[in-house]
Write a protein that holds these residues in place. Structure first.
Motif, PDB file in Angstrom:
ATOM      1  N   GLY A  62       0.780  -1.228   0.000  1.00 56.41           N
ATOM      2  CA  GLY A  62       0.000   0.000   0.000  1.00 56.41           C
ATOM      3  C   GLY A  62       0.806   1.269   0.000  1.00 56.41           C
ATOM      4  N   SER A  63       2.130   1.175  -0.050  1.00 60.77           N
ATOM      5  CA  SER A  63       2.922   2.409  -0.082  1.00 60.77           C
ATOM      6  C   SER A  63       2.756   3.090  -1.432  1.00 60.77           C
ATOM      7  N   PRO A  64       2.791   4.423  -1.465  1.00 59.00           N
ATOM      8  CA  PRO A  64       2.581   5.134  -2.731  1.00 59.00           C
ATOM      9  C   PRO A  64       3.757   4.943  -3.679  1.00 59.00           C
ATOM     10  N   LYS A  65       3.508   5.120  -4.947  1.00 57.01           N
ATOM     11  CA  LYS A  65       4.560   5.046  -5.951  1.00 57.01           C
ATOM     12  C   LYS A  65       5.155   6.428  -6.195  1.00 57.01           C
ATOM     13  N   GLY A  66       6.273   6.454  -6.875  1.00 57.74           N
ATOM     14  CA  GLY A  66       6.900   7.725  -7.216  1.00 57.74           C
ATOM     15  C   GLY A  66       7.362   8.514  -6.011  1.00 57.74           C
ATOM     16  N   VAL A  67       7.999   7.841  -5.049  1.00 60.32           N
ATOM     17  CA  VAL A  67       8.402   8.503  -3.810  1.00 60.32           C
ATOM     18  C   VAL A  67       9.661   9.336  -4.043  1.00 60.32           C
ATOM     19  N   ARG A  68       9.641  10.569  -3.549  1.00 60.78           N
ATOM     20  CA  ARG A  68      10.773  11.478  -3.692  1.00 60.78           C
ATOM     21  C   ARG A  68      11.560  11.670  -2.403  1.00 60.78           C
ATOM     22  N   GLN A  69      10.852  11.675  -1.251  1.00 58.66           N
ATOM     23  CA  GLN A  69      11.507  11.971   0.023  1.00 58.66           C
ATOM     24  C   GLN A  69      10.927  11.100   1.131  1.00 58.66           C
ATOM     25  N   LEU A  70      11.747  10.819   2.146  1.00 60.97           N
ATOM     26  CA  LEU A  70      11.317  10.101   3.336  1.00 60.97           C
ATOM     27  C   LEU A  70      11.724  10.868   4.588  1.00 60.97           C
ATOM     28  N   ILE A  99       6.175  10.271   3.899  1.00 60.38           N
ATOM     29  CA  ILE A  99       6.563   9.990   2.524  1.00 60.38           C
ATOM     30  C   ILE A  99       6.160  11.164   1.644  1.00 60.38           C
ATOM     31  N   GLY A 100       7.112  11.738   0.936  1.00 59.70           N
ATOM     32  CA  GLY A 100       6.831  12.809   0.000  1.00 59.70           C
ATOM     33  C   GLY A 100       6.810  12.300  -1.429  1.00 59.70           C
ATOM     34  N   THR A 101       5.761  12.620  -2.172  1.00 61.28           N
ATOM     35  CA  THR A 101       5.625  12.221  -3.571  1.00 61.28           C
ATOM     36  C   THR A 101       5.333  13.450  -4.426  1.00 61.28           C
TER      37      THR A 101
END
Length: 498
Positions: free
Chosen positions: A24-32, A41-43
Motif C-alpha cells: 500500500g505504499s505510494p509510488k513515485g516517492v521522492r523523500q522520506l 513519505i513525500g511524492t
C-alpha cells in the motif's frame, strides 16, 4: 532501514540484506522522513504517512497536503515539506493539520529546501528569480516553529542544501549535504567542507589541454583526465571555496569551436523567474564565461558547423525551437518553433547546405533552412545523433529503446542488432571508426557504455564499465587516446583506448 523510489517504500530489518515492499505504499516517492515510529513519505502529489512503520507498518495514508514534494523533514515536534515552486507547509500534530510557511521572502520565490535542524530549528532556503538566471538566495532560520524568521548571510561555499543532519556524538554540529560537497557548521554562516560530491555529468568537451564537464551546478574543468598519470587530488575539479549557483547554473551542452583554439560554447539553463537558457562563450578553455544570447525554455544542445564556425545552432527543449546564428553565437534567429516537441541533440549534416540533424522527443528530423519544411526520418524519442567525420553519409541516432544507423545520408535507417532494450543517451564516433553509445535508467536499468566496430550494425556492452552504469554523456578525446563517460551520479570515468 527504509528506501524508496518509483515502486514505493521498501523495509529492511537485517541491515539491508533483505528488503520487502511495504504493502500500500505510494509510488513515485521522492523523500522520506522518520520520527520514532511513523514514516512520512513525500511524492509528486503530496505527503503520506505509514504509522508504526518500525514495528507493525499500517497501510500508507494520504495527508492533507497537495503539493509536489521536493524536500521533506521531520523533527521531534514538527513535519515540514516544500515544493520548489509550490511553497512550503508545516505540521505540529503528526500531519493531521498543516499551515503554510511564510516569512519575509516573496510569495513567488522558489523554495528549493526546507528542513528541521539538529537543534529543532526550521530552515528554509529561498531563491528570487532574476534576469541573469542566477537568482538572489537566502537562508531563513526559525526557532519558534515558523512564527518568526532570522535571515542568515548568503552562503557562497554551500549554495543550496539538499539535506541536513548531525552526528550522534556531536548534536550541536549540523552536517549539510549540498551541491559543492558535504559540510559541517555550527551557526549556518561558517562552513567547513568534509567531503567531495559525486554529481551528474550532462555534457563533456575537450578544450586545449583540459576536459570540461557540464553538470547541474555549472561547468568544471581539469587538465588531469588527459594525462597518462593521475596525480593526487585529481578528482577535485577546480574547488575554490565558492560554489557556482545551483539554481540557474545547469549546463547540459558544451561545444568546442573548430579552429578557434580556446573558444568553447555552453548552454546554461536558468530561472529567470520562468524557465530560460543562455548561450555563453569562453575564450580561455572554460575558465571564465560571458553571455551571448538568451532564450525561453531550456536547452540540451549547441553545435557549430566544422566548415563555418560562425554558424552555430542551439535547440530548446521547453518552448521547443531550433535557433541558428551566423555570427558566432552573438545573435540567433528561430528556424523552427512549431513542428518540434522538445530538442535533445543536434548534429551538422555536411552533405547538405545548412543541414542539421535534430534529435527530438518526437523523432529524428532534418532541417535544411528556415524556408523549407522539416523532413522527418523516423518516429520515437531520440536523445542524440552523430555524423561520421570520415563519411558524412553515415548517421547514427539513439534514444528510448532505439539505436538506428543510416549509410545513405538519412534516406533510410536500420536498427542495430544485439541491443538491450534500454534508454540510450549519447553516441560518438572515435578516430578509428568505432562507435560508443551511453545508456541510463529510464524504465529498465542502464547497461553503461556499448561499442560497435561495424558502423553501428551490431553492438556489444563494453567489458570495462564505469562503477555507475547510468551514463548520460560519452566523449572520445581528439587524439583518440581516451573514452570518457559522464554518469548520472558518479562524476566522470575514463577508459584508455590505446
Amino acid at each position: 532501514m527504509f528506501v524508496a523510489g518509483d515502486e514505493g517504500v521498501y523495509l529492511s530489518t537485517d541491515r539491508g540484506a533483505h528488503w520487502k515492499l511495504l504493502a500500500g505504499s505510494p509510488k513515485g516517492v521522492r523523500q522520506l522522513g522518520l520520527d520514532d515510529r511513523d514514516l512520512y513519505i513525500g511524492t509528486g502529489a503530496g505527503v503520506h504517512i505509514i504509522e508504526n512503520a518500525t514495528s507493525k507498518p499500517e497501510k500508507a495514508r494520504k495527508l492533507a497536503v497537495d503539493l509536489a514534494v521536493d524536500s521533506l523533514s521531520v523533527g521531534e515536534r514538527v513535519v515540514v515539506a516544500a515544493g520548489i515552486f509550490s511553497g512550503a507547509v508545516l505540521s505540529t500534530d503528526r500531519g493531521r493539520t498543516w499551515r503554510a510557511v511564510s516569512g519575509s521572502w516573496g510569495k513567488k520565490d522558489a523554495v528549493p529546501y526546507i528542513g528541521v535542524g539538529p537543534s529543532g530549528d526550521v530552515q528554509v532556503q529561498t531563491i528570487e528569480g532574476s534576469p541573469d538566471g542566477s537568482g538572489a538566495k537566502n537562508l531563513w532560520v526559525s526557532k519558534d516553529l515558523g512564527r518568526t524568521w532570522k535571515a542568515k548571510p548568503a552562503f557562497d561555499k554551500v549554495d543550496v542544501y539538499s539535506e541536513v543532519g548531525s552526528f550522534p556524538d556531536r548534536p550541536d554540529v549540523q552536517v549539510v549535504a549540498a551541491s559543492a560537497g558535504i559540510f559541517t557548521t555550527r551557526d549556518s554562516v561558517d562552513f567547513q567542507r568534509i567531503g567531495v560530491p559525486d554529481t551528474s555529468v550532462n555534457a563533456l568537451a575537450v578544450a586545449g589541454s583540459a576536459l570540461l564537464a557540464g553538470t547541474p551546478t555549472g561547468s568544471y574543468r581539469s587538465t588531469a583526465p588527459l594525462g597518462r598519470e593521475l596525480g593526487a587530488g585529481y578528482q577535485d575539479w577546480g574547488w575554490t571555496g565558492k560554489i557556482p549557483h545551483t539554481v540557474g547554473n545547469t549546463v547540459n551542452a558544451l561545444e568546442t569551436l573548430p579552429g578557434k583554439g580556446n573558444d568553447v560554447l555552453r548552454a546554461r539553463n536558468a530561472y529567470c523567474p520562468g524557465e530560460c537558457f543562455f548561450i555563453e562563450k569562453s575564450g580561455d578553455n572554460g575558465r571564465t564565461w560571458s553571455g551571448l544570447a538568451s532564450f525561453p525554455g531550456n536547452s540540451h544542445s549547441v553545435v557549430a558547423d566544422p566548415k563555418d564556425p560562425s554558424r552555430v545552432y542551439t535547440g530548446a527543449y521547453l518552448a521547443p525551437a531550433l535557433y541558428v546564428s551566423t555570427d558566432g553565437a552573438t545573435s540567433f534567429t528561430p528556424l523552427h518553433d512549431t513542428e518540434l516537441s522538445g530538442v535533445n541533440g543536434l548534429a551538422i549534416d555536411p552533405t547538405r547546405p545548412s543541414g542539421v540533424w535534430i534529435a527530438d522527443v518526437s523523432g529524428l528530423y532534418l532541417s535544411t533552412g528556415a524556408d523549407l519544411p522539416l523532413a522527418k526520418a523516423f518516429d520515437g524519442r531520440v536523445e542524440a545523433v552523430a555524423v561520421d567525420p570520415k563519411n558524412p553519409s553515415h548517421v547514427v541516432a539513439v534514444g528510448q529503446g532505439l539505436l538506428k544507423v543510416s549509410y545513405d545520408a538519412g534516406k533510410s535507417f536500420a536498427d542495430g542488432v544485439g541491443l538491450p532494450e534500454v534508454f540510450y543517451t549519447s553516441v560518438v564516433f572515435s578516430r578509428d571508426g568505432a562507435l560508443y553509445a551511453g545508456s541510463r535508467d529510464y524504465y529498465v536499468a542502464g547497461t553503461g557504455v556499448l561499442r560497435s566496430t561495424d558502423g553501428g550494425k551490431s553492438w556489444k556492452v563494453l567489458p570495462n564499465q564505469p562503477a555507475d552504469h547510468e551514463v548520460r554523456s560519452v566523449l572520445v578525446s581528439p587524439d583518440g587516446a581516451w573514452l570518457f563517460a559522464g554518469t548520472m551520479a558518479s562524476g566522470v570515468h575514463r577508459l584508455a583506448l590505446r
